[in-house]
Motif scaffolding. Sequence first.
Motif, PDB file in Angstrom:
ATOM      1  N   ALA A  88      24.297  67.240 -20.197  1.00  0.00           N
ATOM      2  CA  ALA A  88      23.762  68.525 -20.625  1.00  0.00           C
ATOM      3  C   ALA A  88      23.445  69.320 -19.588  1.00  0.00           C
ATOM      4  N   GLN A  89      23.032  68.526 -18.424  1.00  0.00           N
ATOM      5  CA  GLN A  89      22.543  69.363 -17.216  1.00  0.00           C
ATOM      6  C   GLN A  89      23.772  69.710 -16.397  1.00  0.00           C
ATOM      7  N   GLN A  90      24.991  68.759 -16.345  1.00  0.00           N
ATOM      8  CA  GLN A  90      26.232  69.181 -15.705  1.00  0.00           C
ATOM      9  C   GLN A  90      26.674  70.441 -16.389  1.00  0.00           C
ATOM     10  N   HIS A  91      26.726  70.580 -17.897  1.00  0.00           N
ATOM     11  CA  HIS A  91      27.285  71.566 -18.424  1.00  0.00           C
ATOM     12  C   HIS A  91      26.399  72.734 -18.763  1.00  0.00           C
ATOM     13  N   GLU A  92      25.143  72.676 -18.131  1.00  0.00           N
ATOM     14  CA  GLU A  92      24.122  73.703 -18.562  1.00  0.00           C
ATOM     15  C   GLU A  92      24.269  74.028 -19.950  1.00  0.00           C
ATOM     16  N   LEU A  93      23.845  72.744 -20.894  1.00  0.00           N
ATOM     17  CA  LEU A  93      23.687  73.024 -22.227  1.00  0.00           C
ATOM     18  C   LEU A  93      22.506  72.835 -22.737  1.00  0.00           C
ATOM     19  N   PHE A  94      22.042  73.123 -23.745  1.00  0.00           N
ATOM     20  CA  PHE A  94      20.714  73.061 -24.588  1.00  0.00           C
ATOM     21  C   PHE A  94      20.884  71.771 -24.918  1.00  0.00           C
ATOM     22  N   PHE A  95      19.871  70.832 -24.768  1.00  0.00           N
ATOM     23  CA  PHE A  95      19.903  69.529 -25.197  1.00  0.00           C
ATOM     24  C   PHE A  95      18.726  69.389 -26.174  1.00  0.00           C
ATOM     25  N   HIS A  96      18.903  69.052 -27.357  1.00  0.00           N
ATOM     26  CA  HIS A  96      17.817  68.828 -28.242  1.00  0.00           C
ATOM     27  C   HIS A  96      17.771  67.170 -28.694  1.00  0.00           C
ATOM     28  N   VAL A  97      16.576  66.845 -28.623  1.00  0.00           N
ATOM     29  CA  VAL A  97      16.371  65.437 -29.081  1.00  0.00           C
ATOM     30  C   VAL A  97      15.634  65.332 -30.346  1.00  0.00           C
ATOM     31  N   ASP A  98      16.350  64.827 -31.367  1.00  0.00           N
ATOM     32  CA  ASP A  98      15.553  64.557 -32.768  1.00  0.00           C
ATOM     33  C   ASP A  98      15.011  63.173 -32.669  1.00  0.00           C
ATOM     34  N   ALA A  99      13.859  63.509 -32.436  1.00  0.00           N
ATOM     35  CA  ALA A  99      12.694  62.324 -32.478  1.00  0.00           C
ATOM     36  C   ALA A  99      11.737  62.304 -33.413  1.00  0.00           C
ATOM     37  N   ALA A 100      12.286  62.882 -34.605  1.00  0.00           N
ATOM     38  CA  ALA A 100      11.500  63.124 -36.043  1.00  0.00           C
ATOM     39  C   ALA A 100      10.784  61.681 -36.304  1.00  0.00           C
ATOM     40  N   PHE A 101      11.426  60.626 -36.182  1.00  0.00           N
ATOM     41  CA  PHE A 101      11.124  59.400 -36.477  1.00  0.00           C
ATOM     42  C   PHE A 101      10.559  58.596 -35.273  1.00  0.00           C
ATOM     43  N   GLY A 102      11.435  58.795 -34.321  1.00  0.00           N
ATOM     44  CA  GLY A 102      11.191  57.824 -33.088  1.00  0.00           C
ATOM     45  C   GLY A 102      10.030  58.465 -32.158  1.00  0.00           C
ATOM     46  N   GLY A 103       9.724  59.623 -32.216  1.00  0.00           N
ATOM     47  CA  GLY A 103       8.745  60.153 -31.318  1.00  0.00           C
ATOM     48  C   GLY A 103       7.320  59.844 -31.392  1.00  0.00           C
ATOM     49  N   MET A 104       7.173  59.027 -32.621  1.00  0.00           N
ATOM     50  CA  MET A 104       5.752  58.403 -32.666  1.00  0.00           C
ATOM     51  C   MET A 104       5.672  56.992 -32.729  1.00  0.00           C
ATOM     52  N   VAL A 105       7.023  56.510 -32.185  1.00  0.00           N
ATOM     53  CA  VAL A 105       7.062  54.991 -32.137  1.00  0.00           C
ATOM     54  C   VAL A 105       7.449  54.575 -30.558  1.00  0.00           C
ATOM     55  N   ILE A 106       8.493  55.158 -30.240  1.00  0.00           N
ATOM     56  CA  ILE A 106       9.100  54.790 -28.770  1.00  0.00           C
ATOM     57  C   ILE A 106       8.037  54.791 -27.724  1.00  0.00           C
ATOM     58  N   PRO A 107       7.075  55.838 -27.657  1.00  0.00           N
ATOM     59  CA  PRO A 107       6.111  55.970 -26.715  1.00  0.00           C
ATOM     60  C   PRO A 107       4.930  54.725 -26.844  1.00  0.00           C
ATOM     61  N   PRO A 138       9.185  51.168 -23.598  1.00  0.00           N
ATOM     62  CA  PRO A 138       9.849  52.429 -24.059  1.00  0.00           C
ATOM     63  C   PRO A 138      10.873  52.732 -23.275  1.00  0.00           C
ATOM     64  N   VAL A 139      11.940  53.288 -24.246  1.00  0.00           N
ATOM     65  CA  VAL A 139      13.079  53.874 -23.521  1.00  0.00           C
ATOM     66  C   VAL A 139      12.892  55.152 -23.144  1.00  0.00           C
ATOM     67  N   PRO A 140      13.622  55.667 -22.227  1.00  0.00           N
ATOM     68  CA  PRO A 140      13.486  57.288 -21.790  1.00  0.00           C
ATOM     69  C   PRO A 140      14.172  58.173 -22.921  1.00  0.00           C
ATOM     70  N   PHE A 141      13.446  58.976 -23.396  1.00  0.00           N
ATOM     71  CA  PHE A 141      14.219  59.945 -24.525  1.00  0.00           C
ATOM     72  C   PHE A 141      13.293  61.340 -24.469  1.00  0.00           C
ATOM     73  N   ASP A 142      12.519  61.346 -23.606  1.00  0.00           N
ATOM     74  CA  ASP A 142      11.837  62.817 -23.600  1.00  0.00           C
ATOM     75  C   ASP A 142      11.662  63.757 -22.558  1.00  0.00           C
ATOM     76  N   VAL A 145      23.193  67.422 -29.205  1.00  0.00           N
ATOM     77  CA  VAL A 145      21.890  66.725 -29.945  1.00  0.00           C
ATOM     78  C   VAL A 145      21.907  65.263 -29.885  1.00  0.00           C
ATOM     79  N   GLY A 146      21.047  64.467 -29.652  1.00  0.00           N
ATOM     80  CA  GLY A 146      20.825  63.133 -29.318  1.00  0.00           C
ATOM     81  C   GLY A 146      19.763  62.804 -30.327  1.00  0.00           C
ATOM     82  N   ILE A 147      19.789  61.503 -31.013  1.00  0.00           N
ATOM     83  CA  ILE A 147      18.727  60.953 -31.740  1.00  0.00           C
ATOM     84  C   ILE A 147      17.934  59.852 -31.324  1.00  0.00           C
ATOM     85  N   ALA A 148      16.707  60.003 -31.227  1.00  0.00           N
ATOM     86  CA  ALA A 148      15.946  58.933 -30.582  1.00  0.00           C
ATOM     87  C   ALA A 148      15.102  58.595 -32.185  1.00  0.00           C
ATOM     88  N   GLY A 149      16.043  57.510 -32.625  1.00  0.00           N
ATOM     89  CA  GLY A 149      15.468  56.793 -33.779  1.00  0.00           C
ATOM     90  C   GLY A 149      16.329  57.510 -34.860  1.00  0.00           C
TER      91      GLY A 149
END
Length: 369
Positions: A182-201, A206-210, A161-165
């Motif tokens: 996550a790709q190297q280890h074939e892991l599910f990668f969830h980005v919590d952009a609950a706050f940042g998802g409506m700011v970063i874009p 904008p920093v890459p997060f999506d 899990v990573g947090i974008a904001g």
Amino acid sequence: MLNKGQSEEELFTFLSRKRREDLDHDFILSSMCTIPHSVAVRAHCMFMETNLGDPGLFPGTYSIEQLLIRRFGALFHCPEAGGYATSGGTESNIQALRLAKVQKCGITSPNVIVPESAHFSFKKACDMLGLEIRSVPLRKDYRMDADGAAGLIDKNTIALVGIAGTTEYGMVDPIADLAKIAQQHELFFHVDAAFGGMVIPFLDRPVPFDFALPGVTTIAVDPHKMGMSTIPCGCLLTRDPTMLHTLNIDTPYLTVKQEYTLAGTRPGAPVAGALAVLDYLGAEGMKAVVAGCMKNTERIIAGMETLGYPRAATPDLNVATFVCPKELVPGPWRVSWTRKNHLRIVCMPHVHAGRVEAFLTDMQKNRTR
Ligand code: 0PR
């Protein structure tokens, strides 16, 4: 239960009195919610009795939910993304980890790697889902340490899990590095952009997060935070448009025969509110809102530093934190305090320039008193 009903007047006198006990947004500097946009309120009222839990009865409302997901899919560089409207970040995070667990159902003692800054909703999710939570210490700049995260991965890890904001410091984790891991280890990668998802874009840079990053599996974004919709409205987005169906359970007597949502009855009103704001403002309008919030954040940081209260972090988003004694914040203002005892102010849209100046003036008065 009252035996005999009250008169409407008596009832609403009581309700008005109670409502007046609530705090005035003019003094709320601690919240990630804000006063909903007027178009959200208007749309909310139109859709008051709609229930997305039985979408066959409300096909118009359901198509608005689909449209909202399409808008976010496009904004997050994956127009075909799947998803649905949740009650907020907590439900989105629970459902993301539920999806991760289903994908790796062969693992008997699964663990999830989250940054120390993760919102407490991940604790709830891991508790409910029987997942071990592995917390990665932050770097000095309050962002997740990607190498530290890689070091905690083992054969029982089901998700990263990573947090974008981040909630406390407004930081964006190194999502691109984490996506690669996550790709190297074939892991599910969830980005919590609950706050940042409506700011970063909507930032100038904008920093890459999506989903533009190939390793990102799911994203949480909350219209009821910076999206200025009415409460409650979150969204969970999945890169794979069919992934949510892995959570399907039978709902034999509804207008749909299966559902993957966590809640049953789900309000359509805030979902209509969320779409209304997006379509009313468009990207240009959102950029203006975000630019205002970022400008106010910079102003409050500069103002506090002039008063002798240094910033605790240089935030990526509109959350300002300071080294400042608790007793120096004057009464009417509602601020919050991080786990490290830093004063925290969220520059939401209702915290406009005039309120920032009023706060700084009161802080100055308190200092010189
Ligand atoms: N993820 C992040 C990054 C968050 O900041 C939050 C909530 C969540 C998930 C959970 O979202 P829901 O609360 O919508 O389920 N962040 C705020 C916080 O905990 C929520 C909030 C908003 C708290 C307004 C107080 C308040 O007045 O601080």
